[in-house]
Motif scaffolding. Structure first.
Motif, PDB file in Angstrom:
ATOM      1  N   SER A  60       0.825  -1.209   0.000  1.00 45.91           N
ATOM      2  CA  SER A  60       0.000   0.000   0.000  1.00 45.91           C
ATOM      3  C   SER A  60       0.861   1.262   0.000  1.00 45.91           C
ATOM      4  O   SER A  60       0.565   2.215  -0.718  1.00 45.91           O
ATOM      5  CB  SER A  60      -0.915   0.008   1.220  1.00 45.91           C
ATOM      6  N   PHE A  61       1.922   1.264   0.797  1.00 43.24           N
ATOM      7  CA  PHE A  61       2.807   2.431   0.822  1.00 43.24           C
ATOM      8  C   PHE A  61       3.504   2.630  -0.521  1.00 43.24           C
ATOM      9  O   PHE A  61       3.736   3.754  -0.936  1.00 43.24           O
ATOM     10  CB  PHE A  61       3.841   2.305   1.941  1.00 43.24           C
ATOM     11  N   PHE A  62       3.827   1.540  -1.201  1.00 42.15           N
ATOM     12  CA  PHE A  62       4.462   1.649  -2.512  1.00 42.15           C
ATOM     13  C   PHE A  62       3.517   2.296  -3.521  1.00 42.15           C
ATOM     14  O   PHE A  62       3.906   3.179  -4.278  1.00 42.15           O
ATOM     15  CB  PHE A  62       4.905   0.275  -3.011  1.00 42.15           C
ATOM     16  N   PHE A  63       2.256   1.880  -3.531  1.00 35.53           N
ATOM     17  CA  PHE A  63       1.326   2.391  -4.530  1.00 35.53           C
ATOM     18  C   PHE A  63       0.771   3.762  -4.184  1.00 35.53           C
ATOM     19  O   PHE A  63       0.161   4.414  -5.029  1.00 35.53           O
ATOM     20  CB  PHE A  63       0.198   1.396  -4.795  1.00 35.53           C
ATOM     21  N   VAL A  64       0.973   4.243  -2.968  1.00 32.36           N
ATOM     22  CA  VAL A  64       0.603   5.623  -2.644  1.00 32.36           C
ATOM     23  C   VAL A  64       1.490   6.585  -3.420  1.00 32.36           C
ATOM     24  O   VAL A  64       1.059   7.659  -3.839  1.00 32.36           O
ATOM     25  CB  VAL A  64       0.705   5.863  -1.119  1.00 32.36           C
ATOM     26  N   CYS A  65       2.732   6.172  -3.654  1.00 31.71           N
ATOM     27  CA  CYS A  65       3.699   7.026  -4.366  1.00 31.71           C
ATOM     28  C   CYS A  65       3.541   6.960  -5.884  1.00 31.71           C
ATOM     29  O   CYS A  65       4.265   7.654  -6.604  1.00 31.71           O
ATOM     30  CB  CYS A  65       5.121   6.608  -3.989  1.00 31.71           C
ATOM     31  N   LEU A  66       2.633   6.159  -6.369  1.00 30.82           N
ATOM     32  CA  LEU A  66       2.449   6.009  -7.810  1.00 30.82           C
ATOM     33  C   LEU A  66       1.765   7.251  -8.392  1.00 30.82           C
ATOM     34  O   LEU A  66       0.781   7.739  -7.856  1.00 30.82           O
ATOM     35  CB  LEU A  66       1.591   4.774  -8.088  1.00 30.82           C
ATOM     36  N   PRO A  67       2.292   7.793  -9.500  1.00 29.87           N
ATOM     37  CA  PRO A  67       1.657   8.969 -10.108  1.00 29.87           C
ATOM     38  C   PRO A  67       0.255   8.651 -10.622  1.00 29.87           C
ATOM     39  O   PRO A  67      -0.009   7.536 -11.090  1.00 29.87           O
ATOM     40  CB  PRO A  67       2.582   9.320 -11.277  1.00 29.87           C
ATOM     41  N   PRO A  68      -0.659   9.609 -10.545  1.00 31.00           N
ATOM     42  CA  PRO A  68      -2.047   9.345 -10.944  1.00 31.00           C
ATOM     43  C   PRO A  68      -2.219   8.985 -12.421  1.00 31.00           C
ATOM     44  O   PRO A  68      -3.138   8.253 -12.772  1.00 31.00           O
ATOM     45  CB  PRO A  68      -2.771  10.651 -10.639  1.00 31.00           C
ATOM     46  N   LYS A  69      -1.368   9.459 -13.292  1.00 32.24           N
ATOM     47  CA  LYS A  69      -1.510   9.200 -14.726  1.00 32.24           C
ATOM     48  C   LYS A  69      -0.757   7.938 -15.173  1.00 32.24           C
ATOM     49  O   LYS A  69      -0.704   7.646 -16.353  1.00 32.24           O
ATOM     50  CB  LYS A  69      -0.983  10.391 -15.535  1.00 32.24           C
ATOM     51  N   SER A  70      -0.198   7.202 -14.263  1.00 32.06           N
ATOM     52  CA  SER A  70       0.597   6.023 -14.601  1.00 32.06           C
ATOM     53  C   SER A  70      -0.296   4.893 -15.123  1.00 32.06           C
ATOM     54  O   SER A  70      -1.452   4.740 -14.702  1.00 32.06           O
ATOM     55  CB  SER A  70       1.368   5.542 -13.382  1.00 32.06           C
ATOM     56  N   LEU A  71       0.251   4.098 -16.025  1.00 37.37           N
ATOM     57  CA  LEU A  71      -0.477   2.942 -16.536  1.00 37.37           C
ATOM     58  C   LEU A  71      -0.412   1.753 -15.577  1.00 37.37           C
ATOM     59  O   LEU A  71      -1.047   0.728 -15.814  1.00 37.37           O
ATOM     60  CB  LEU A  71       0.078   2.542 -17.903  1.00 37.37           C
ATOM     61  N   LEU A  72       0.340   1.886 -14.514  1.00 37.32           N
ATOM     62  CA  LEU A  72       0.437   0.802 -13.536  1.00 37.32           C
ATOM     63  C   LEU A  72      -0.811   0.657 -12.667  1.00 37.32           C
ATOM     64  O   LEU A  72      -0.921  -0.298 -11.917  1.00 37.32           O
ATOM     65  CB  LEU A  72       1.663   1.010 -12.643  1.00 37.32           C
ATOM     66  N   TRP A  73      -1.749   1.600 -12.778  1.00 39.89           N
ATOM     67  CA  TRP A  73      -2.955   1.513 -11.957  1.00 39.89           C
ATOM     68  C   TRP A  73      -3.801   0.307 -12.315  1.00 39.89           C
ATOM     69  O   TRP A  73      -4.467  -0.260 -11.452  1.00 39.89           O
ATOM     70  CB  TRP A  73      -3.770   2.798 -12.064  1.00 39.89           C
ATOM     71  N   ARG A  74      -3.803  -0.093 -13.577  1.00 43.23           N
ATOM     72  CA  ARG A  74      -4.556  -1.299 -13.953  1.00 43.23           C
ATOM     73  C   ARG A  74      -3.922  -2.539 -13.329  1.00 43.23           C
ATOM     74  O   ARG A  74      -4.623  -3.435 -12.887  1.00 43.23           O
ATOM     75  CB  ARG A  74      -4.655  -1.420 -15.457  1.00 43.23           C
ATOM     76  N   LEU A  75      -2.608  -2.573 -13.284  1.00 42.85           N
ATOM     77  CA  LEU A  75      -1.922  -3.659 -12.600  1.00 42.85           C
ATOM     78  C   LEU A  75      -2.177  -3.582 -11.094  1.00 42.85           C
ATOM     79  O   LEU A  75      -2.312  -4.615 -10.432  1.00 42.85           O
ATOM     80  CB  LEU A  75      -0.414  -3.608 -12.879  1.00 42.85           C
ATOM     81  N   ALA A  76      -2.294  -2.375 -10.595  1.00 47.98           N
ATOM     82  CA  ALA A  76      -2.533  -2.192  -9.160  1.00 47.98           C
ATOM     83  C   ALA A  76      -3.869  -2.797  -8.739  1.00 47.98           C
ATOM     84  O   ALA A  76      -3.979  -3.359  -7.649  1.00 47.98           O
ATOM     85  CB  ALA A  76      -2.479  -0.717  -8.800  1.00 47.98           C
ATOM     86  N   ILE A  77      -4.866  -2.712  -9.588  1.00 43.13           N
ATOM     87  CA  ILE A  77      -6.169  -3.290  -9.252  1.00 43.13           C
ATOM     88  C   ILE A  77      -6.069  -4.807  -9.158  1.00 43.13           C
ATOM     89  O   ILE A  77      -6.608  -5.427  -8.236  1.00 43.13           O
ATOM     90  CB  ILE A  77      -7.232  -2.857 -10.274  1.00 43.13           C
ATOM     91  N   VAL A  78      -5.355  -5.409 -10.082  1.00 42.79           N
ATOM     92  CA  VAL A  78      -5.163  -6.861 -10.034  1.00 42.79           C
ATOM     93  C   VAL A  78      -4.399  -7.246  -8.764  1.00 42.79           C
ATOM     94  O   VAL A  78      -4.762  -8.190  -8.065  1.00 42.79           O
ATOM     95  CB  VAL A  78      -4.422  -7.345 -11.301  1.00 42.79           C
ATOM     96  N   LEU A  79      -3.359  -6.489  -8.449  1.00 45.41           N
ATOM     97  CA  LEU A  79      -2.588  -6.774  -7.244  1.00 45.41           C
ATOM     98  C   LEU A  79      -3.402  -6.499  -5.975  1.00 45.41           C
ATOM     99  O   LEU A  79      -3.230  -7.197  -4.972  1.00 45.41           O
ATOM    100  CB  LEU A  79      -1.300  -5.957  -7.242  1.00 45.41           C
ATOM    101  N   ASP A  80      -4.298  -5.513  -6.026  1.00 39.47           N
ATOM    102  CA  ASP A  80      -5.189  -5.271  -4.886  1.00 39.47           C
ATOM    103  C   ASP A  80      -6.090  -6.465  -4.628  1.00 39.47           C
ATOM    104  O   ASP A  80      -6.312  -6.853  -3.476  1.00 39.47           O
ATOM    105  CB  ASP A  80      -6.055  -4.036  -5.123  1.00 39.47           C
ATOM    106  N   VAL A  81      -6.625  -7.042  -5.690  1.00 42.10           N
ATOM    107  CA  VAL A  81      -7.496  -8.210  -5.544  1.00 42.10           C
ATOM    108  C   VAL A  81      -6.706  -9.400  -4.990  1.00 42.10           C
ATOM    109  O   VAL A  81      -7.186 -10.126  -4.114  1.00 42.10           O
ATOM    110  CB  VAL A  81      -8.172  -8.557  -6.887  1.00 42.10           C
ATOM    111  N   ILE A  82      -5.487  -9.590  -5.471  1.00 41.73           N
ATOM    112  CA  ILE A  82      -4.643 -10.674  -4.953  1.00 41.73           C
ATOM    113  C   ILE A  82      -4.322 -10.434  -3.482  1.00 41.73           C
ATOM    114  O   ILE A  82      -4.408 -11.358  -2.655  1.00 41.73           O
ATOM    115  CB  ILE A  82      -3.364 -10.800  -5.798  1.00 41.73           C
TER     116      ILE A  82
END
Length: 133
Positions: free
Chosen positions: A38-60
């Motif tokens: 969670s702390f790692f993804f707080v630092c993720l920029p809002p326009k990053s394409l990693l947010w779609r991966l973040a949703i999958v990782l959130d579910v896992i």
């Protein structure tokens, strides 16, 4: 959870610690991993394409947290009520502070599960309808 340990002298010398059962170690590890994630993804920029991966990782991570909380509840139940067929006596009457700390840690863990569920719902709604932001 890491602070849950207590020593009982009567009727026998017993030290209750979270490291006694692997369930509690896995519970602690899963919560630490979820916190770091969670702390790692707080630092993720809002326009990053990693947010779609973040949703999958959130579910896992949500599934991992649910599984580890369930295992910790099973271990806490075993400490509270024992198992007569395995000759495992209940220990919560001898070490009540230990049991209270374990139950508190599991309750806080389920709070984290519900927070991850809210994060998943909000993330999916933002991806499906970007005007919500």
């Amino acid at each position: 959870m890491a602070a849950s340990h207590e020593r009982a002298i009567f009727p026998f010398d017993y030290k209750a610690d979270y490291t006694d059962l692997m369930f509690f170690k896995a519970f602690l590890g899963a919560n630490i991993a979820a916190s770091l994630y969670s702390f790692f993804f707080v630092c993720l920029p809002p326009k990053s394409l990693l947010w779609r991966l973040a949703i999958v990782l959130d579910v896992i991570m949500f599934g991992l947290l649910v599984a580890m909380n369930s295992a910790a509840i099973a271990a806490a139940y075993l400490h509270k009520h024992g198992d007569s067929q395995a000759f495992w006596p209940p220990i919560c009457s001898q070490v009540p502070t230990y049991c209270y700390r374990v139950i508190l840690a599991i309750s806080i863990g389920f709070g984290g599960v519900f927070m991850f569920l809210l994060i998943i719902i909000i993330s999916i709604s933002v991806i499906l309808n970007p005007l919500l932001v």
